[in-house]
Design a protein around this motif. Sequence first.
Motif, short mmCIF file in Angstrom:
data_model
loop_
_atom_site.label_atom_id
_atom_site.label_comp_id
_atom_site.label_asym_id
_atom_site.label_seq_id
_atom_site.Cartn_x
_atom_site.Cartn_y
_atom_site.Cartn_z
N ILE A 289 0.72 -1.25 0.15
CA ILE A 289 -0.10 0.33 -0.10
C ILE A 289 0.57 1.35 0.25
N GLY A 290 1.85 1.49 1.13
CA GLY A 290 2.90 2.35 0.62
C GLY A 290 3.95 2.55 -0.28
N ILE A 291 3.93 2.54 -1.13
CA ILE A 291 4.33 1.95 -2.58
C ILE A 291 3.24 2.32 -3.46
N LEU A 292 2.83 1.96 -3.23
CA LEU A 292 0.82 1.90 -4.40
C LEU A 292 0.66 3.25 -3.87
N LEU A 293 0.94 4.10 -2.84
CA LEU A 293 0.44 5.75 -2.04
C LEU A 293 1.51 6.82 -2.90
N ILE A 294 3.10 6.06 -3.44
CA ILE A 294 4.39 6.64 -4.22
C ILE A 294 3.65 6.82 -5.31
N VAL A 295 3.17 5.45 -5.78
CA VAL A 295 2.90 6.10 -7.04
C VAL A 295 1.44 7.15 -7.77
N CYS A 296 0.53 6.87 -6.61
CA CYS A 296 -0.59 8.20 -6.57
C CYS A 296 0.08 9.29 -6.68
N ASN A 297 1.13 9.64 -5.56
CA ASN A 297 1.39 11.02 -5.06
C ASN A 297 1.94 11.41 -6.22
N THR A 298 2.92 10.05 -7.23
CA THR A 298 3.56 11.34 -8.03
C THR A 298 2.61 10.68 -9.82
N SER A 299 1.59 10.79 -9.49
CA SER A 299 0.36 10.66 -10.87
C SER A 299 -0.57 11.64 -10.71
N THR A 300 -0.99 12.06 -9.08
CA THR A 300 -2.08 13.08 -9.20
C THR A 300 -1.74 14.07 -9.26
N ASN A 301 -0.06 14.59 -9.09
CA ASN A 301 -0.35 16.49 -8.48
C ASN A 301 -0.36 17.08 -10.21
N PHE A 302 -0.76 16.33 -11.90
CA PHE A 302 -1.26 16.91 -12.21
C PHE A 302 -2.80 17.33 -11.97
N LEU A 303 -3.90 17.08 -11.64
CA LEU A 303 -5.10 17.11 -11.10
C LEU A 303 -5.24 18.23 -9.57
N LEU A 304 -3.56 17.61 -8.94
CA LEU A 304 -3.61 19.38 -8.18
C LEU A 304 -2.94 20.17 -8.72
N TYR A 305 -2.74 20.21 -9.71
CA TYR A 305 -1.96 21.59 -10.60
C TYR A 305 -4.06 21.93 -11.25
N CYS A 306 -4.19 21.78 -11.88
CA CYS A 306 -5.82 21.62 -12.52
C CYS A 306 -6.36 22.81 -11.48
N PHE A 307 -6.78 21.96 -10.71
CA PHE A 307 -7.91 22.04 -10.33
C PHE A 307 -7.34 23.61 -8.47
N PHE A 308 -6.12 23.58 -8.38
CA PHE A 308 -5.70 24.97 -7.81
C PHE A 308 -5.09 25.84 -8.31
#
Length: 456
Positions: A289-308
């Motif tokens: 789960i911890g390694i998957l969370l790192i993948v999630c972090n590196t993959s979802t920055n684009f969504l955060l940039y678009c949202f904020f």
Amino acid sequence: MSNNSSSTDHDSGLDYILLFRLIVWGYFGMVLSLFGIIGNIITILVLISPSMRTTSTNIYLTALSCSNILFLLIFIPSYSMRYLLGYRLYISNQPPFAFEILLTRLPTSPVYNTILLSIIYLTIAVSMDRLILIKFPLKAKQILTQRATLITILLIYIFSIVYCIPYWLEQRYIPELKQCRLTDIGKKIHKYTRIYIYIPVVYLIPFVTLTCINVTIIQNLIATKRRKKHLCGKINKKKQADNHITLMLVTVIIVFVLCQLPLLILNAWYAIDPHGSYDSILFHSLNSIGILLIVCNTSTNFLLYCFFGQKFRQTLIEFILHILPKQYKQQTNIQKRSSKLIQLQRKQSIEKTYEQKQQVLLKNSQSITNSIINNNNNNNNNNNIETNEFNQQIINDNKSNQNSLQSTSINQEESCPLITKSEEILIMDENFPLKFDQPFRLCTSANGKRILLLRI
């Protein structure tokens, strides 16, 4: 019986871990990785546009997106494809297949740790960039130059490579076993590279630094909001855009810390009890789960940039419209023009109705004012007539009072005569202060007094 039960429990636990890794790393990890690669590529294309690449923050974010892409490109073969292709072989305890042998011969672990370390310290660099911009706004342009930013990024990558040099010497591939084993140097430095140095450099120092910076930035944002509310004024557009970028980066840092926190706990657990943690099913499940969370972090920055990021969204829309074919652009332009024409027509119709209403209101107001003026004139005429009548009545009353007084005086004289003798005289004196040849009447009263009366 006890040995058989323990072996069956071990086999069932191993099957559970393999199935869990297939679901978490194989399916979810593959989807998130592909989405993250596409999102980070779009992020880089947006951030290197002429309107975005001038600021130091965007340069750091561009480097961070590059590291994210490299991390995801290593994760896909090392974790996702490994379990998608080899799950059945792992369950049936078959010998390693060709793809796994290729992965074990490649230095995936040193490259993986190097890129992960660069992601961590680039995130710290971005947060420090915003902190300097907030705390020292006047000196920020002199400090946060493009040259200084590029040098900082280069130093971060050099530090990450130098720090991970021991990982290159830690293991070597044995062709007879088709596995990697620790070298003599690796056995000596394993505890230092994996526990004593790894936890402070990779987790403790970055976490403490990011927490302190984040708290300071959040306090500054709250103070700015209170100041704005107290002054009841509007912040200029540049300041507002900077606040949006700061809020976006604060969110990115919070997500980063939350995603890295499980691995910090697991590494601390492994440092305290290496053998017990390695044999625990819970440890391996949390590690997946911890390694998957790192993948999630590196993959979802684009969504955060678009949202904020408001400017990021605008630049992204312009970039998409620029890529679209000419026919679609013409259609969109026609649609925009038609929508603008419709809006203009609506605006004109609203203005016409507004003007008509204003004219009606003006007419009504004029008629009302005219009627008020006429009423005032009539009232004034009536008042003038009434005042004339009243004055005439007063004059008549005065005349009647005078007549009555004269009649009463005559009657009194007749009833009780005060004057016993009267004679008309003429004063022929030039020094007398009246008219020359003025006739007077000299009257003598009953008590003997004389009264000189002037005839008017």
